[in-house]
Design a protein around this motif. Structure first.
Motif, PDB file in Angstrom:
ATOM      1  N   GLN A   1       0.705   3.730  14.746  1.00  0.00           N
ATOM      2  CA  GLN A   1       0.613   4.275  13.400  1.00  0.00           C
ATOM      3  C   GLN A   1       1.882   4.061  12.577  1.00  0.00           C
ATOM      4  O   GLN A   1       1.826   4.056  11.348  1.00  0.00           O
ATOM      5  CB  GLN A   1       0.307   5.774  13.470  1.00  0.00           C
ATOM      6  CG  GLN A   1      -1.131   6.083  13.868  1.00  0.00           C
ATOM      7  CD  GLN A   1      -1.504   7.521  13.596  1.00  0.00           C
ATOM      8  OE1 GLN A   1      -0.648   8.409  13.636  1.00  0.00           O
ATOM      9  NE2 GLN A   1      -2.766   7.763  13.313  1.00  0.00           N
TER      10      GLN A   1
ATOM     11  N   TYR B   1      -1.298  -5.623   1.955  1.00  0.00           N
ATOM     12  CA  TYR B   1      -0.839  -5.786   3.340  1.00  0.00           C
ATOM     13  C   TYR B   1      -0.339  -7.213   3.554  1.00  0.00           C
ATOM     14  O   TYR B   1      -0.895  -8.171   3.015  1.00  0.00           O
ATOM     15  CB  TYR B   1      -1.967  -5.471   4.322  1.00  0.00           C
ATOM     16  CG  TYR B   1      -2.361  -4.025   4.354  1.00  0.00           C
ATOM     17  CD1 TYR B   1      -1.646  -3.097   5.105  1.00  0.00           C
ATOM     18  CD2 TYR B   1      -3.459  -3.579   3.613  1.00  0.00           C
ATOM     19  CE1 TYR B   1      -2.011  -1.760   5.128  1.00  0.00           C
ATOM     20  CE2 TYR B   1      -3.825  -2.237   3.631  1.00  0.00           C
ATOM     21  CZ  TYR B   1      -3.099  -1.340   4.382  1.00  0.00           C
ATOM     22  OH  TYR B   1      -3.463  -0.014   4.381  1.00  0.00           O
TER      23      TYR B   1
ATOM     24  N   ASP C   1      -2.077   0.463   9.541  1.00  0.00           N
ATOM     25  CA  ASP C   1      -3.235   1.248   9.147  1.00  0.00           C
ATOM     26  C   ASP C   1      -4.474   0.624   9.785  1.00  0.00           C
ATOM     27  O   ASP C   1      -4.441  -0.525  10.245  1.00  0.00           O
ATOM     28  CB  ASP C   1      -3.395   1.261   7.623  1.00  0.00           C
ATOM     29  CG  ASP C   1      -2.303   2.052   6.924  1.00  0.00           C
ATOM     30  OD1 ASP C   1      -1.926   3.116   7.445  1.00  0.00           O
ATOM     31  OD2 ASP C   1      -1.830   1.608   5.867  1.00  0.00           O
TER      32      ASP C   1
ATOM     33  N   LYS D   1       3.082   0.597   4.992  1.00  0.00           N
ATOM     34  CA  LYS D   1       2.858  -0.216   6.194  1.00  0.00           C
ATOM     35  C   LYS D   1       2.407  -1.613   5.795  1.00  0.00           C
ATOM     36  O   LYS D   1       1.664  -1.772   4.829  1.00  0.00           O
ATOM     37  CB  LYS D   1       1.818   0.457   7.093  1.00  0.00           C
ATOM     38  CG  LYS D   1       2.225   1.853   7.544  1.00  0.00           C
ATOM     39  CD  LYS D   1       1.101   2.557   8.271  1.00  0.00           C
ATOM     40  CE  LYS D   1       1.461   4.013   8.564  1.00  0.00           C
ATOM     41  NZ  LYS D   1       0.354   4.750   9.203  1.00  0.00           N
TER      42      LYS D   1
ATOM     43  N   ILE E   1      -9.590   7.723   8.813  1.00  0.00           N
ATOM     44  CA  ILE E   1      -9.505   6.264   8.910  1.00  0.00           C
ATOM     45  C   ILE E   1     -10.371   5.668   7.809  1.00  0.00           C
ATOM     46  O   ILE E   1     -11.466   6.157   7.535  1.00  0.00           O
ATOM     47  CB  ILE E   1      -9.988   5.781  10.296  1.00  0.00           C
ATOM     48  CG1 ILE E   1      -8.988   6.207  11.376  1.00  0.00           C
ATOM     49  CG2 ILE E   1     -10.185   4.267  10.323  1.00  0.00           C
ATOM     50  CD1 ILE E   1      -9.433   5.898  12.785  1.00  0.00           C
ATOM     51  N   THR E   2      -9.870   4.625   7.177  1.00  0.00           N
ATOM     52  CA  THR E   2     -10.632   3.969   6.120  1.00  0.00           C
ATOM     53  C   THR E   2     -11.880   3.318   6.704  1.00  0.00           C
ATOM     54  O   THR E   2     -11.815   2.612   7.713  1.00  0.00           O
ATOM     55  CB  THR E   2      -9.783   2.908   5.403  1.00  0.00           C
ATOM     56  OG1 THR E   2      -8.575   3.518   4.921  1.00  0.00           O
ATOM     57  CG2 THR E   2     -10.543   2.310   4.234  1.00  0.00           C
TER      58      THR E   2
ATOM     59  N   THR F   1       1.161   3.734   1.868  1.00  0.00           N
ATOM     60  CA  THR F   1       1.730   4.145   3.148  1.00  0.00           C
ATOM     61  C   THR F   1       2.993   3.364   3.491  1.00  0.00           C
ATOM     62  O   THR F   1       3.752   3.768   4.364  1.00  0.00           O
ATOM     63  CB  THR F   1       0.712   3.945   4.287  1.00  0.00           C
ATOM     64  OG1 THR F   1       0.385   2.556   4.379  1.00  0.00           O
ATOM     65  CG2 THR F   1      -0.550   4.750   4.044  1.00  0.00           C
TER      66      THR F   1
ATOM     67  N   LYS G   1       0.833  -1.190   0.000  1.00  0.00           N
ATOM     68  CA  LYS G   1       0.000   0.000   0.000  1.00  0.00           C
ATOM     69  C   LYS G   1       0.874   1.249   0.000  1.00  0.00           C
ATOM     70  O   LYS G   1       2.028   1.224   0.407  1.00  0.00           O
ATOM     71  CB  LYS G   1      -0.917  -0.018   1.232  1.00  0.00           C
ATOM     72  CG  LYS G   1      -2.018   1.026   1.204  1.00  0.00           C
ATOM     73  CD  LYS G   1      -2.941   0.828   2.381  1.00  0.00           C
ATOM     74  CE  LYS G   1      -4.083   1.848   2.359  1.00  0.00           C
ATOM     75  NZ  LYS G   1      -3.636   3.191   2.622  1.00  0.00           N
TER      76      LYS G   1
ATOM     77  N   LEU H   1      -2.578  -4.253   8.626  1.00  0.00           N
ATOM     78  CA  LEU H   1      -3.885  -3.614   8.626  1.00  0.00           C
ATOM     79  C   LEU H   1      -4.658  -4.100   9.843  1.00  0.00           C
ATOM     80  O   LEU H   1      -4.827  -5.309  10.035  1.00  0.00           O
ATOM     81  CB  LEU H   1      -4.668  -3.961   7.358  1.00  0.00           C
ATOM     82  CG  LEU H   1      -6.066  -3.348   7.262  1.00  0.00           C
ATOM     83  CD1 LEU H   1      -5.980  -1.830   7.128  1.00  0.00           C
ATOM     84  CD2 LEU H   1      -6.849  -3.938   6.078  1.00  0.00           C
TER      85      LEU H   1
END
Length: 263
Positions: free
Chosen positions: A34, A86, A38, A6, A59-60, A4, A2, A9
């Motif tokens: 964080q 992820y 995510d 990261k 936030i998703t 980000t 992703k 998830l």
């Protein structure tokens, strides 16, 4: 991976948790969480303010138009995680019972190799290991836990102290399997799924967890539901064992050798 960067998830299924979810999200927004994770909230058609409380944050959020159930919310979260790249998923409840401090511990367990050099496929946050924080359990639930522990031990030889914990970490391999059609219980994915994954050869381990009792809202296992749940889970576990060990079928009804070989 992703955007980000990261690899974790955190999936939070939520149904009418307006009194609890803000506190959970506050803790998940701490820098130590964080930096590697995510957050995805799966709002399962809540009729209260859960949807709007989450929308106010960065936030998703996925909101179901109809209530699909706890298992369906999780499975859609797995599909999202796979498509977004992820490597690990950590699932926790929106009611505040799962302390956020467990997230980092589960992540560390997921990336740690055992003596044979293997990483776990599933890490369970347990309420009933010696190092776990004390957690009160109603009599009906204690009876159910003992029954499910015994069934898992008889079926696999593995001792799982907390077979109904909703606090879990999954590797990419485990969440990919769960994300496929008919591989995951769409209502109450608990002991039956643990039994299934152990029978299929996935590596499942437990670590001590910090948990709290619910202070606001209503549990999905309140009233007479624990009794109904116990009977439903008992027969579901019998079906899992019969399908995999006796009929030699995969979760989707495919013979195991064909599933492993592919088309």
């Amino acid at each position: 991976m992703k955007d980000t960067g990261k690899e974790v998830l955190v999936i939070i299924p939520a149904y009418n948790e307006e009194k609890n979810i803000a506190k959970v999200l506050d803790k998940l927004e701490q820098p130590e969480i964080q930096q590697f994770a995510d957050v995805l909230v799966m709002n399962d058609a809540s009729s209260d303010e859960t949807n709007w409380i989450v929308k106010e944050r960065k936030i998703t959020l996925v909101t179901h138009v109809f209530n699909l159930g706890y298992g369906s919310a999780l499975q859609l979260g797995y599909k999202y995680a796979i498509r977004r790249g992820y490597r690990y998923v950590i699932q926790m409840d929106a009611d505040g019972q799962h302390d956020v401090c467990n997230v980092k511990k589960i992540y560390e367990a997921l990336i740690t190799k055992d003596a044979q050099g293997n990483k776990p496929d599933i890490v369970l946050g347990s309420r009933y290991l010696p190092q776990s924080t004390p957690f009160p359990t109603a009599f009906t639930k204690r009876v159910a836990f003992r029954l499910f522990r015994r069934m898992i031990r008889l079926g696999t030889g593995k001792v799982i102290m907390d077979p109904t914990t909703g606090l879990q970490g999954l590797s990419w391999r485990a969440m990919l399997y769960y994300s496929k059609y008919n591989h995951f219980d769409d209502r109450y994915p608990d002991s039956n799924m643990i039994l299934q994954m152990l029978l299929l050869g996935y590596h499942v381990c437990e670590i001590p967890a910090v948990m709290h009792t619910r202070t606001e809202g209503k549990s999905m296992h309140s009233g007479v539901r624990p009794v109904i749940y116990m009977f439903r889970m008992f027969f579901s576990m019998l079906a899992v064992y019969t399908r995999i060990k006796i009929l030699k079928l995969e979760a989707g009804g495919i013979p195991q050798h064909e599933f492993m070989e592919g088309p």
